[in-house]
Design an enzyme around this catalytic site. Sequence first.
Site, PDB file in Angstrom:
ATOM      1  N   CYS A  44       8.839  -0.256   1.290  1.00 39.85           N
ATOM      2  CA  CYS A  44       7.763  -0.885   2.062  1.00 39.85           C
ATOM      3  C   CYS A  44       6.485  -1.009   1.245  1.00 39.85           C
ATOM      4  CB  CYS A  44       7.511  -0.048   3.319  1.00 39.85           C
ATOM      5  SG  CYS A  44       6.059  -0.562   4.256  1.00 39.85           S
ATOM      6  N   TYR A 175       4.707 -12.635   4.322  1.00 41.16           N
ATOM      7  CA  TYR A 175       5.463 -12.460   5.570  1.00 41.16           C
ATOM      8  C   TYR A 175       5.283 -13.670   6.485  1.00 41.16           C
ATOM      9  CZ  TYR A 175       6.425  -7.590   4.417  1.00 41.16           C
ATOM     10  OH  TYR A 175       6.877  -6.445   3.817  1.00 41.16           O
TER      11      TYR A 175
END
Length: 344
Positions: A44, A175
């Site tokens: 992440c 994203y």
Amino acid sequence: MSYVTSGREFSRDERYLTTRITADGRDGFPVEPGRYRLVVSRACPWANRAIIVRRLLGLEEALPMAVAGPVHDERSWTFDLDPGGRDPVLGIERLQEAYFARDPGYDRGITVPAVVDVPTGQVVTNDFPQITLDLSLEWTAHHRPGAPALYPSELRAQIDSVNEAVYRDVNNGVYRAGFAGSQEAYERAYQRLFERLDRLSERLTESRYLVGDTITEADVRLFTTLVRFDAVYHGHFKCNRHKLSEMPVLWDYARDLFQTPGFGDTIDFDHIKRHYYLVHTDINPTGIVPAGPDARSWLAPHGRAALGGRPFGDGTPPGPVPPGEAVPPGHNPLVREGSSPLMG
């Protein structure tokens, strides 16, 4: 598990647990070495920030770290890397358990990084932008000798301004492109992403770092997106105007940081690729994880030292990665090559 909503622009859920761990304990959680556990996944980018800052500041003993595996399901991240599939300190199989210990009705994202209060087993905070700032400002009593000033008071306004633009267009921008539910939403995100990368390239043409002549919080935040760019975002998220390795200034800048102690030695390319390509089944339904790119290119000379700058300011580099926290061999060229990160 779906990440894309047809016809809609991606919108990140930013309802974080904003309780803070501070030197004066004003939220009920004072800084205490050994009391808390930083839960991360090396996959992440948001958690990677906390891993880097913790290492640069030398907080490994004061704030122990739990590493979740690279994949998760609808319920949450799991501790499948640990013996028996349980975190040895918290005794839980899933990070979800620590969120529910805090709030049995918790209905928001089970995200990393998360800081857990070990005595109660409850998540204190998952407010990732604030976590790293508080490591710099609230945990100073436990910084290592020679820890760098990553968020110096005289540069905070500039750092905050850069961070805001980088978050909007780059960190979250990839994203917004990858999880876009329409062609129009994708193209907007794509355009903003590369316009911002072009501006950052201009900024870094004659400056080794983003703000001032030393590494700051701003460099940490940009790096964790850049280091994932060619491995994931270029193809998986369709951010494909250019690869990072085709953008000379940003590529040199990213390699400079990668080869600086505390940055590249936290990167696990295997976990990064397995997370994105296995978890996002609506984007990659075959579950095939790419074999490339060849990560050894991150060790190529970058020439950025010619711009001057002092990576750690008046401080010093962090020491070797503590035992038990090293990235596995084969997951990172620094480990595979048996070399130590070099500055230069």
